[in-house]
Design an enzyme around this catalytic site. Structure first.
Site, short mmCIF file in Angstrom:
data_model
loop_
_atom_site.label_atom_id
_atom_site.label_comp_id
_atom_site.label_asym_id
_atom_site.label_seq_id
_atom_site.Cartn_x
_atom_site.Cartn_y
_atom_site.Cartn_z
N ARG A 1 37.43 36.35 45.68
CA ARG A 1 36.66 37.59 45.82
C ARG A 1 35.19 37.29 46.10
O ARG A 1 34.60 36.39 45.48
CB ARG A 1 36.78 38.44 44.55
CG ARG A 1 38.20 38.85 44.28
CD ARG A 1 38.35 40.05 43.38
NE ARG A 1 39.78 40.22 43.11
CZ ARG A 1 40.66 40.70 43.98
NH1 ARG A 1 40.25 41.09 45.17
NH2 ARG A 1 41.93 40.78 43.68
N ILE B 1 31.36 37.64 45.72
CA ILE B 1 30.57 37.91 44.51
C ILE B 1 29.81 39.23 44.63
O ILE B 1 29.42 39.82 43.60
CB ILE B 1 29.61 36.71 44.25
CG1 ILE B 1 29.22 36.65 42.78
CG2 ILE B 1 28.40 36.76 45.16
CD1 ILE B 1 28.53 35.34 42.41
N ASN C 1 31.18 35.53 60.49
CA ASN C 1 29.82 35.29 60.97
C ASN C 1 29.65 33.81 61.30
O ASN C 1 30.01 32.95 60.49
CB ASN C 1 28.80 35.72 59.91
CG ASN C 1 28.90 37.20 59.59
OD1 ASN C 1 29.12 38.02 60.48
ND2 ASN C 1 28.76 37.55 58.32
N VAL D 1 26.55 31.03 54.51
CA VAL D 1 27.16 29.84 53.89
C VAL D 1 27.80 28.99 55.00
O VAL D 1 28.67 29.48 55.73
CB VAL D 1 28.21 30.25 52.85
CG1 VAL D 1 28.83 29.01 52.21
CG2 VAL D 1 27.59 31.15 51.77
N HIS E 1 34.28 31.03 56.93
CA HIS E 1 34.92 32.02 56.07
C HIS E 1 35.15 33.30 56.85
O HIS E 1 34.33 33.70 57.67
CB HIS E 1 34.09 32.31 54.81
CG HIS E 1 32.65 32.60 55.06
ND1 HIS E 1 31.74 31.60 55.35
CD2 HIS E 1 31.95 33.76 55.08
CE1 HIS E 1 30.55 32.13 55.53
NE2 HIS E 1 30.64 33.45 55.38
N HIS F 1 35.70 37.28 56.12
CA HIS F 1 35.64 38.36 55.13
C HIS F 1 36.78 39.32 55.44
O HIS F 1 36.91 39.78 56.58
CB HIS F 1 34.34 39.16 55.27
CG HIS F 1 33.07 38.40 55.09
ND1 HIS F 1 32.24 38.57 54.00
CD2 HIS F 1 32.45 37.49 55.89
CE1 HIS F 1 31.17 37.79 54.13
NE2 HIS F 1 31.27 37.13 55.27
P1 5GP Z 1 28.07 35.17 55.31
O1 5GP Z 1 26.81 35.96 55.42
O2 5GP Z 1 27.82 33.68 55.33
O3 5GP Z 1 29.12 35.58 56.31
O4 5GP Z 1 28.73 35.56 53.91
C1 5GP Z 1 28.58 34.81 52.76
C2 5GP Z 1 29.23 35.60 51.64
O5 5GP Z 1 29.37 34.75 50.53
C3 5GP Z 1 28.42 36.82 51.17
O6 5GP Z 1 29.19 38.00 51.34
C4 5GP Z 1 28.12 36.52 49.70
O7 5GP Z 1 28.18 37.66 48.88
C5 5GP Z 1 29.19 35.50 49.35
N1 5GP Z 1 28.81 34.55 48.31
C6 5GP Z 1 27.64 33.85 48.26
N2 5GP Z 1 27.62 33.05 47.17
C7 5GP Z 1 28.81 33.27 46.53
C8 5GP Z 1 29.37 32.73 45.33
O8 5GP Z 1 28.80 31.90 44.62
N3 5GP Z 1 30.60 33.18 44.97
C9 5GP Z 1 31.29 34.11 45.73
N4 5GP Z 1 32.50 34.49 45.28
N5 5GP Z 1 30.78 34.63 46.86
C10 5GP Z 1 29.55 34.21 47.25
#
Ligand code: 5GP
Length: 122
Positions: A32, A34, A91, A100, A104, A106
């Site tokens: 999930r 965060i 992304n 990150v 990944h 979503h």
């Molecule tokens: P991005 O912007 O890279 O596509 O999305 C990164 C996602 O990772 C964000 O939706 C953010 O809320 C999630 N995220 C960041 N740090 C953590 C974490 O420590 N644990 C979890 N479960 N999600 C994280």
């Protein structure tokens, strides 16, 4: 760009940072988000060290790729959104606003995802 083994999702995969697991398969892990944007917000990641979709598409084995695609479908089923619908978001890099640096997807659902991206102003 080299893969950063200290990124937050690498730490989650190693069990160094806790998460709420949704699914684990041979090559894929789902947990999930965060900071959920919808009632259902699951991140699906390959276990291998891939930063972007391009890395995964060119470097991952067919077994990893198949497992990843199937796992995303299975997460939708487990979360009960197959019938109601969901959105997949991936992304990549700077213009994609990837935070990150570990691939990944979503999976968001449980409420309307809203319209598609609008044309940028200016
Ligand atoms: P991005 O912007 O890279 O596509 O999305 C990164 C996602 O990772 C964000 O939706 C953010 O809320 C999630 N995220 C960041 N740090 C953590 C974490 O420590 N644990 C979890 N479960 N999600 C994280």
């Amino acid at each position: 760009m080299a893969y950063d083994h200290q990124n937050i999702f690498a730490k989650i995969l190693r069990g160094e940072i806790p998460c709420t697991k949704v699914l684990e398969t041979a090559h894929t892990f789902a947990f999930r988000d965060i900071n959920p944007a919808r009632p259902v917000h699951v991140l699906v990641i390959p276990k291998g060290p891939y930063i972007t979709w391009t890395d995964f598409a060119t470097l991952a084995s067919p077994a990893e790729q198949t497992d990843f695609v199937r796992a995303i479908g299975e997460v939708a089923r487990l979360e009960g959104v197959t019938e109601t619908g969901f959105r997949l978001i991936n992304n990549n890099g700077e213009d994609g606003h990837q935070e990150v640096p570990h691939l990944h997807v979503h999976l968001v659902g449980g409420a309307s995802a809203g319209p598609m991206l609008r044309r940028a102003e200016g």
